[in-house]
Design a protein around this motif. Structure first.
Motif, PDB file in Angstrom:
ATOM      1  N   VAL A 140      -8.145  -5.400  -3.856  1.00 39.62           N
ATOM      2  CA  VAL A 140      -8.120  -4.773  -2.536  1.00 39.62           C
ATOM      3  C   VAL A 140      -9.466  -4.099  -2.292  1.00 39.62           C
ATOM      4  CG1 VAL A 140      -5.635  -4.461  -2.329  1.00 39.62           C
ATOM      5  CG2 VAL A 140      -6.978  -2.743  -3.525  1.00 39.62           C
ATOM      6  N   ARG A 143      -7.472  -0.125   7.429  1.00 37.95           N
ATOM      7  CA  ARG A 143      -6.701  -1.066   6.626  1.00 37.95           C
ATOM      8  C   ARG A 143      -7.469  -1.429   5.354  1.00 37.95           C
ATOM      9  NH1 ARG A 143      -5.876  -3.015  11.985  1.00 37.95           N
ATOM     10  NH2 ARG A 143      -3.661  -3.145  12.563  1.00 37.95           N
ATOM     11  N   TYR A 144      -6.739  -1.587   4.254  1.00 33.22           N
ATOM     12  CA  TYR A 144      -7.303  -2.174   3.053  1.00 33.22           C
ATOM     13  C   TYR A 144      -7.229  -3.695   3.203  1.00 33.22           C
ATOM     14  CZ  TYR A 144      -6.697   2.379   0.707  1.00 33.22           C
ATOM     15  OH  TYR A 144      -6.758   3.704   0.361  1.00 33.22           O
ATOM     16  N   ASP A 163      -0.398   7.293   0.049  1.00 34.09           N
ATOM     17  CA  ASP A 163      -1.857   7.210  -0.003  1.00 34.09           C
ATOM     18  C   ASP A 163      -2.432   7.902   1.235  1.00 34.09           C
ATOM     19  OD1 ASP A 163      -4.481   6.553  -0.410  1.00 34.09           O
ATOM     20  OD2 ASP A 163      -4.248   4.419  -0.011  1.00 34.09           O
ATOM     21  N   ARG A 181      -1.378   2.133   5.543  1.00 33.67           N
ATOM     22  CA  ARG A 181      -0.540   2.889   4.613  1.00 33.67           C
ATOM     23  C   ARG A 181       0.931   2.567   4.867  1.00 33.67           C
ATOM     24  NH1 ARG A 181       0.245   9.368   4.557  1.00 33.67           N
ATOM     25  NH2 ARG A 181       0.992   8.829   6.628  1.00 33.67           N
ATOM     26  N   ARG A 185       0.857  -1.191   0.000  1.00 32.71           N
ATOM     27  CA  ARG A 185       0.000   0.000   0.000  1.00 32.71           C
ATOM     28  C   ARG A 185       0.885   1.231   0.000  1.00 32.71           C
ATOM     29  NH1 ARG A 185      -4.708   1.859   4.348  1.00 32.71           N
ATOM     30  NH2 ARG A 185      -5.079   3.900   3.397  1.00 32.71           N
ATOM     31  N   CYS A 208      -1.016  -0.667  -4.334  1.00 28.69           N
ATOM     32  CA  CYS A 208      -2.389  -0.178  -4.288  1.00 28.69           C
ATOM     33  C   CYS A 208      -2.460   1.165  -3.580  1.00 28.69           C
ATOM     34  CB  CYS A 208      -3.307  -1.191  -3.598  1.00 28.69           C
ATOM     35  SG  CYS A 208      -2.960  -1.425  -1.835  1.00 28.69           S
ATOM     36  N   ARG A 209      -3.506   1.906  -3.900  1.00 30.42           N
ATOM     37  CA  ARG A 209      -3.812   3.166  -3.247  1.00 30.42           C
ATOM     38  C   ARG A 209      -5.207   3.601  -3.685  1.00 30.42           C
ATOM     39  NH1 ARG A 209      -0.833   8.225  -4.106  1.00 30.42           N
ATOM     40  NH2 ARG A 209      -2.859   9.025  -3.477  1.00 30.42           N
TER      41      ARG A 209
END
Length: 209
Positions: free
Chosen positions: A159, A127-128, A120, A142, A116, A183-184
């Motif tokens: 995600v 949390r993702y 971001d 993050r 992550r 990811c973001r």
């Protein structure tokens, strides 16, 4: 605050500082929320318990103090970059992986890595969730990284956060190989209140690196 900053025509450096110190946005909004709650607590006609107007005023005053302090600090951060600790970028931290492979020795060292982006600024305290082939296999704050052992072959990675998600990204993992993804949230997600409620797929971005 970021949308307000754009209207003030801040330079790229100042906008970047504002994004990196976005926890101050939460403090400002918290202060406003407390002020509104205190105002709603005030009796409309002055009736009610004798101490209620005093308590409500104290709540409003506390919210005003929080908002003003957070706003002043935010201005200091944007203009001077101080206090510097509010701009410190988080380092990637290892997250204990959860095995989702078949357990076949031939798949040892075969894994999918999801990181992550530490830039971001969306939902920094949450949390993702990482899904592989529809199964949740990890959670990311993050700047965090999770490595998930998988069987060699084709997999889909996604995600999610609440009802919002990225698209499913297909990956092909060879035996003994690692496929890395980052990811973001999409750009502007933190200030796009309409997108938070309307958009489901594509609110988060996930790509192979």
């Amino acid at each position: 605050m970021a949308a307000f900053a754009r209207r003030l025509a801040l330079g790229p450096k100042q906008q970047a500082r504002l994004e990196r110190a976005s926890l101050l946005d939460a403090a400002c909004l918290s202060g406003l929320s407390v002020m509104f709650l205190g105002g709603a607590w005030l009796p409309a006609d002055g009736a009610g318990h004798r101490g209620r107007p005093v308590a409500a005023f104290a709540v409003v005053l506390a919210g005003l103090v929080v908002f003003c302090l957070a706003f002043v600090v935010q201005v200091m951060v944007v203009v001077s970059g101080q206090p510097a600790f509010l701009l410190a970028r988080e380092k990637a931290m290892g997250v204990r992986p959860r095995s989702v492979g078949s357990g076949d020795p031939a798949s040892a060292g075969t894994e999918v890595s999801v990181y992550r982006d530490d830039a971001d600024s969306y939902a920094q305290l949450r949390r993702y969730e990482v899904y592989i082939d529809g199964k949740r296999v990890g959670r990311l704050r993050r700047g965090e990284l999770v490595n998930i052992p998988v069987a060699a072959g084709s997999h889909s990675v996604q995600v999610r956060i609440s009802w919002r998600s990225s698209g499913e990204v297909p990956v092909e993992v060879g035996s003994g190989e690692r496929v890395s993804l980052i990811c973001r949230a999409k750009p502007g997600a933190r200030t796009d209140l309409g997108g938070v409620t309307r958009q489901r797929d594509g609110f988060l971005l996930l790509r192979e690196v």
